[in-house]
Write an enzyme that holds these catalytic residues in place. Structure first.
Site, PDB file in Angstrom:
ATOM      1  N   SER A  12     -40.160  25.127 -13.523  1.00  0.00           N
ATOM      2  CA  SER A  12     -41.747  24.241 -12.847  1.00  0.00           C
ATOM      3  C   SER A  12     -41.342  24.985 -11.882  1.00  0.00           C
ATOM      4  O   SER A  12     -40.389  24.762 -10.454  1.00  0.00           O
ATOM      5  CB  SER A  12     -40.868  22.901 -12.778  1.00  0.00           C
ATOM      6  OG  SER A  12     -41.072  22.268 -11.634  1.00  0.00           O
ATOM      7  N   HIS A  37     -43.872  24.990 -16.293  1.00  0.00           N
ATOM      8  CA  HIS A  37     -43.832  22.890 -15.725  1.00  0.00           C
ATOM      9  C   HIS A  37     -44.673  22.996 -14.589  1.00  0.00           C
ATOM     10  O   HIS A  37     -44.825  23.082 -13.832  1.00  0.00           O
ATOM     11  CB  HIS A  37     -42.611  22.926 -15.994  1.00  0.00           C
ATOM     12  CG  HIS A  37     -42.444  21.815 -16.057  1.00  0.00           C
ATOM     13  ND1 HIS A  37     -42.879  20.636 -17.032  1.00  0.00           N
ATOM     14  CD2 HIS A  37     -42.040  20.442 -15.174  1.00  0.00           C
ATOM     15  CE1 HIS A  37     -42.503  19.089 -17.083  1.00  0.00           C
ATOM     16  NE2 HIS A  37     -42.220  19.238 -15.411  1.00  0.00           N
ATOM     17  N   ASP A  39     -45.600  20.121 -12.678  1.00  0.00           N
ATOM     18  CA  ASP A  39     -45.851  19.280 -11.944  1.00  0.00           C
ATOM     19  C   ASP A  39     -45.987  18.433 -11.076  1.00  0.00           C
ATOM     20  O   ASP A  39     -46.506  19.246  -9.731  1.00  0.00           O
ATOM     21  CB  ASP A  39     -44.218  18.986 -11.204  1.00  0.00           C
ATOM     22  CG  ASP A  39     -42.455  18.483 -12.359  1.00  0.00           C
ATOM     23  OD1 ASP A  39     -42.608  18.127 -13.028  1.00  0.00           O
ATOM     24  OD2 ASP A  39     -41.973  20.097 -11.889  1.00  0.00           O
ATOM     25  N   MET A  41     -47.885  15.385  -8.444  1.00  0.00           N
ATOM     26  CA  MET A  41     -47.646  14.007  -8.178  1.00  0.00           C
ATOM     27  C   MET A  41     -48.589  13.799  -6.804  1.00  0.00           C
ATOM     28  O   MET A  41     -48.923  14.528  -6.411  1.00  0.00           O
ATOM     29  CB  MET A  41     -45.790  14.199  -7.610  1.00  0.00           C
ATOM     30  CG  MET A  41     -45.277  15.032  -8.210  1.00  0.00           C
ATOM     31  SD  MET A  41     -43.455  15.327  -7.148  1.00  0.00           S
ATOM     32  CE  MET A  41     -42.524  16.217  -8.726  1.00  0.00           C
ATOM     33  N   HIS A  70     -46.779  18.030 -16.401  1.00  0.00           N
ATOM     34  CA  HIS A  70     -46.250  16.663 -16.342  1.00  0.00           C
ATOM     35  C   HIS A  70     -47.267  15.386 -15.100  1.00  0.00           C
ATOM     36  O   HIS A  70     -46.383  16.056 -14.016  1.00  0.00           O
ATOM     37  CB  HIS A  70     -45.436  17.340 -16.268  1.00  0.00           C
ATOM     38  CG  HIS A  70     -44.553  15.621 -15.363  1.00  0.00           C
ATOM     39  ND1 HIS A  70     -42.527  15.905 -15.146  1.00  0.00           N
ATOM     40  CD2 HIS A  70     -44.265  14.628 -16.270  1.00  0.00           C
ATOM     41  CE1 HIS A  70     -42.556  14.864 -15.604  1.00  0.00           C
ATOM     42  NE2 HIS A  70     -43.508  14.160 -15.933  1.00  0.00           N
ATOM     43  N   MET A  72     -47.037  12.839 -12.909  1.00  0.00           N
ATOM     44  CA  MET A  72     -46.806  11.668 -12.138  1.00  0.00           C
ATOM     45  C   MET A  72     -47.271  10.927 -11.390  1.00  0.00           C
ATOM     46  O   MET A  72     -47.254  10.961 -10.543  1.00  0.00           O
ATOM     47  CB  MET A  72     -45.690  12.395 -11.618  1.00  0.00           C
ATOM     48  CG  MET A  72     -44.331  12.788 -12.511  1.00  0.00           C
ATOM     49  SD  MET A  72     -42.934  13.682 -11.213  1.00  0.00           S
ATOM     50  CE  MET A  72     -43.968  15.164 -12.307  1.00  0.00           C
ATOM     51  N   MET A 142     -37.099  11.684 -19.372  1.00  0.00           N
ATOM     52  CA  MET A 142     -36.438  12.304 -18.121  1.00  0.00           C
ATOM     53  C   MET A 142     -35.444  11.977 -17.904  1.00  0.00           C
ATOM     54  O   MET A 142     -35.053  10.476 -17.721  1.00  0.00           O
ATOM     55  CB  MET A 142     -37.455  11.031 -16.833  1.00  0.00           C
ATOM     56  CG  MET A 142     -38.795  11.585 -16.754  1.00  0.00           C
ATOM     57  SD  MET A 142     -39.579  13.449 -16.455  1.00  0.00           S
ATOM     58  CE  MET A 142     -38.319  13.093 -14.830  1.00  0.00           C
ATOM     59  N   ASP A 180     -36.284  16.707 -19.070  1.00  0.00           N
ATOM     60  CA  ASP A 180     -37.011  17.112 -17.514  1.00  0.00           C
ATOM     61  C   ASP A 180     -35.423  16.811 -16.626  1.00  0.00           C
ATOM     62  O   ASP A 180     -36.070  15.901 -16.165  1.00  0.00           O
ATOM     63  CB  ASP A 180     -37.986  16.874 -17.255  1.00  0.00           C
ATOM     64  CG  ASP A 180     -38.710  17.302 -15.784  1.00  0.00           C
ATOM     65  OD1 ASP A 180     -38.396  18.244 -15.100  1.00  0.00           O
ATOM     66  OD2 ASP A 180     -40.049  17.165 -15.947  1.00  0.00           O
TER      67      ASP A 180
HETATM   68  C1  DX5 Z   1     -38.647  15.796 -11.488  1.00  0.00           C
HETATM   69  C2  DX5 Z   1     -39.935  17.186 -12.010  1.00  0.00           C
HETATM   70  C3  DX5 Z   1     -39.080  18.263 -12.419  1.00  0.00           C
HETATM   71  C4  DX5 Z   1     -38.557  19.193 -11.063  1.00  0.00           C
HETATM   72  C5  DX5 Z   1     -37.389  19.911 -12.000  1.00  0.00           C
HETATM   73  O1  DX5 Z   1     -39.372  15.049 -11.110  1.00  0.00           O
HETATM   74  O2  DX5 Z   1     -40.242  16.738 -13.176  1.00  0.00           O
HETATM   75  O3  DX5 Z   1     -40.242  18.787 -13.460  1.00  0.00           O
HETATM   76  O4  DX5 Z   1     -39.601  20.047 -10.875  1.00  0.00           O
HETATM   77  O5  DX5 Z   1     -36.511  20.294 -10.803  1.00  0.00           O
HETATM   78  P1  DX5 Z   1     -34.487  20.801 -10.911  1.00  0.00           P
HETATM   79  O6  DX5 Z   1     -34.922  21.702 -12.909  1.00  0.00           O
HETATM   80  O7  DX5 Z   1     -34.261  21.202  -9.645  1.00  0.00           O
HETATM   81  O8  DX5 Z   1     -34.120  19.671 -11.757  1.00  0.00           O
HETATM   82 ZN    ZN Z   2     -41.630  17.564 -15.064  1.00  0.00          ZN
END
Ligand code: DX5
Ligand code: ZN
Length: 219
Positions: A12, A37, A39, A41, A70, A72, A142, A180
């Site tokens: 990620s 990956h 993320d 947000m 992903h 969010m 999650m 994740d």
């Molecule tokens: C959390 C994200 C994850 C995050 C994981 O909201 O969706 O993808 O980057 O990070 P680690 O592996 O450090 O928990």
């Molecule tokens: Zn993620």
């Protein structure tokens, strides 16, 4: 009997050094990452803001790794088309952000020729998302509450992985199972044992200078 499954690792980039993003991606690519990956947000669905469509577009130009986006974000249906055009290979939406629109948004993603993923939070039950599994290319469990990297793995979520694995296998569905949050060299074993195909790892990859051994430790 647990069958032998090849585990894929999806670093990620939320945990990467943003000022060196290109080099960070090249680095994990050559270190054996299977997917990347991303993320996304929005500061509304989760209490954090990361990056968006242009990041995917620019990353698409420098790597052949499958881009696992992903989302969010609230109202993801407004953006899936642009993420598809930007080069996403997988677009994963959150059940909690879509609720009754979930089936519709998944179909929209598929119509773009992109793999459709459905994520759900640690406090959402498998029963709520079960009906969508046959229409998904990916289910994302999650194992932390979304928003931040570096959180502690919530072990209770493994039962959900087992349940989903059973549904996928029993119905011979063509759907990958991803987990994740909080994945490290210990929790990766538990996740693999619970039937996951893809492990997302942010801090367990980018916080180590030797990314090859970090990725190998997870595999
Ligand atoms: C959390 C994200 C994850 C995050 C994981 O909201 O969706 O993808 O980057 O990070 P680690 O592996 O450090 O928990
Ligand atoms: Zn993620």
């Amino acid at each position: 009997m647990q069958k032998e499954r090849k585990i894929k690792i999806a670093p990620s980039i939320l945990s990467a050094n943003f000022t060196e993003m290109g080099a960070e991606i090249k680095n994990v690519e050559s270190a054996g990452a299977d997917l990347l990956h991303i993320d996304v947000m929005d500061g509304v669905f989760v209490p954090n803001i990361s990056f968006g469509i242009k990041m995917v577009e620019d990353i698409r130009k420098i790597t052949n790794l499958p881009l696992d986006c992903h989302l969010m974000i609230v109202n993801p249906e407004r953006y899936v088309e642009r993420f598809g055009k930007a080069g996403a290979d997988y677009i994963t939406i959150h059940y909690e952000a879509c609720k009754e629109k979930t089936g519709e948004v998944l179909s929209k993603i598929k119509s773009l020729g992109v793999k459709a993923g459905l994520a759900f939070n640690p406090d959402t039950s498998v029963e709520l998302i079960e009906e969508f599994i046959p229409n998904c290319d990916l289910i994302l469990v999650m194992s932390v509450f979304p928003g931040f990297g570096g959180q502690k793995f919530i072990e209770d979520t493994l039962v959900k992985c087992e349940k989903i694995r059973e549904i996928i296998d029993k119905n011979k569905l063509n759907c990958e199972l991803e987990i994740d949050g909080g994945i490290n060299a210990d929790t990766s074993k538990l996740a693999a044992k619970s039937g996951c195909d893809i492990l997302v790892a942010g801090s367990a990859v980018f916080n180590f200078s030797d990314r090859r051994s970090a990725i190998n430790a997870l595999k």
